[in-house]
Design a protein around this motif. Structure first.
Motif, short mmCIF file in Angstrom:
data_model
loop_
_atom_site.label_atom_id
_atom_site.label_comp_id
_atom_site.label_asym_id
_atom_site.label_seq_id
_atom_site.Cartn_x
_atom_site.Cartn_y
_atom_site.Cartn_z
N LEU A 79 41.33 46.05 28.49
CA LEU A 79 40.34 45.21 29.16
C LEU A 79 39.56 45.99 30.21
O LEU A 79 40.08 46.90 30.85
CB LEU A 79 41.01 44.01 29.82
CG LEU A 79 41.71 43.02 28.88
CD1 LEU A 79 42.51 42.00 29.67
CD2 LEU A 79 40.69 42.33 27.99
N THR A 80 38.32 45.61 30.40
CA THR A 80 37.48 46.17 31.44
C THR A 80 36.67 45.05 32.08
O THR A 80 36.33 44.07 31.42
CB THR A 80 36.53 47.25 30.89
OG1 THR A 80 35.78 47.83 31.96
CG2 THR A 80 35.56 46.67 29.88
N GLY A 81 36.40 45.20 33.39
CA GLY A 81 35.67 44.15 34.10
C GLY A 81 36.61 43.30 34.93
O GLY A 81 37.81 43.24 34.67
N THR A 82 36.05 42.60 35.93
CA THR A 82 36.88 41.79 36.83
C THR A 82 36.63 40.29 36.65
O THR A 82 37.54 39.54 36.32
CB THR A 82 36.61 42.18 38.29
OG1 THR A 82 35.19 42.14 38.55
CG2 THR A 82 37.13 43.59 38.57
N LEU A 83 35.42 39.85 36.86
CA LEU A 83 35.13 38.42 36.77
C LEU A 83 35.19 37.92 35.33
O LEU A 83 35.65 36.80 35.07
CB LEU A 83 33.75 38.12 37.37
CG LEU A 83 33.60 38.43 38.87
CD1 LEU A 83 32.18 38.12 39.33
CD2 LEU A 83 34.61 37.60 39.68
N SER A 84 34.73 38.75 34.42
CA SER A 84 34.73 38.37 33.01
C SER A 84 35.20 39.55 32.16
O SER A 84 34.39 40.25 31.53
CB SER A 84 33.32 37.93 32.57
OG SER A 84 33.32 37.53 31.22
N PRO A 85 36.51 39.80 32.13
CA PRO A 85 37.04 40.97 31.41
C PRO A 85 36.72 40.92 29.92
O PRO A 85 36.71 39.86 29.31
CB PRO A 85 38.56 40.85 31.64
CG PRO A 85 38.70 39.99 32.85
CD PRO A 85 37.56 39.02 32.78
#
Length: 231
Positions: free
Chosen positions: A207-213
């Motif tokens: 996974l990558t990203g914080t708010l919308s992985p």
């Protein structure tokens, strides 16, 4: 549906994918490039199939995500006695393995599955995957032990025979398919192989990203297959 196949699950059985690939290629014609992507156990089956076919493989390229390669190493990790396995992973895996056999307890048709039908009660009482494999899969494959089955099913024994472009994506922190099972030396020696071994990603959790992985492995798979399509 009644269970009519003696082989409801097998980490190293490649006849199904071989038949499907041939069917798709026959329907598509010689000008169409066919590629395949496998995940986890499916990645092992795909890798083993591609290695078995060697120069005769009908696929133009293949991608394996979180491939276990060495089924014994993966099996020891899956069956290990720890909190995550005992409370989270194992109950779900065993439940899933049993779900395809649930009708066999009431549909004891010896003609349908003579290899294991008489032991269905013991199989349904199993609490760990290796117990089901020992009672079911070893008998189906006519193996004398789990180690023999694990060796037979492991795609690591076929990696050096792959003769089409092949990409493997694995992570160092994968608790299900540990990096110890990856045949790194074979990747170095076979020019058809590429290995993307990243620090983090767990098992199929890249996974990558914080708010919308989002799953980042989709992009390199697209880039790899697109490049292979242009060759």
């Amino acid at each position: 549906m009644p269970v009519t196949s003696p082989r409801p699950y097998d980490a190293g059985f490649t006849n199904d994918i071989r038949e499907v690939v041939k069917h798709v290629c026959d329907k598509s014609g010689p000008l169409v490039r066919i590629m395949a992507v496998g995940f986890s156990m499916g990645a092992n089956v795909l890798t083993k199939y591609v290695g078995e076919e060697g120069t005769e493989c009908l696929l133009s390229a293949a991608v394996a995500v979180c491939c276990p390669f060495d089924i014994k190493v993966a099996g020891e990790a899956i069956n290990a006695d720890n909190f995550l396995n005992n409370k989270v992973f194992l109950p779900q895996v065993v439940k899933s393995m049993k779900s395809c056999l649930k009708h066999a307890k009431t549909v004891k048709t010896a003609k349908a599955h003579p290899e294991w039908v008489n032991e269905i009660d013991d199989i349904m009482a199993a609490t760990k995957p290796y117990q089901i494999e020992k009672q079911l899969i070893t008998k189906i494959n006519r193996c004398s032990s789990l180690d023999e089955y694990y060796s037979m099913a492991s795609s690591t024994n076929y990696v050096d025979k792959i003769r089409i472009p092949y990409l493997a994506i694995n992570s160092l922190d994968d608790r299900i398919t540990p990096p110890e099972g990856i045949p790194v030396q074979k990747f170095k020696e076979n020019r058809y192989l590429s290995l993307a071994l990243v620090r983090h990603g767990g098992h199929l959790a890249f996974l990558t990203g914080t708010l919308s992985p989002k799953f980042w492995f989709i992009k390199p798979i697209q880039e790899f297959t697109s490049a292979m399509a242009k060759l």
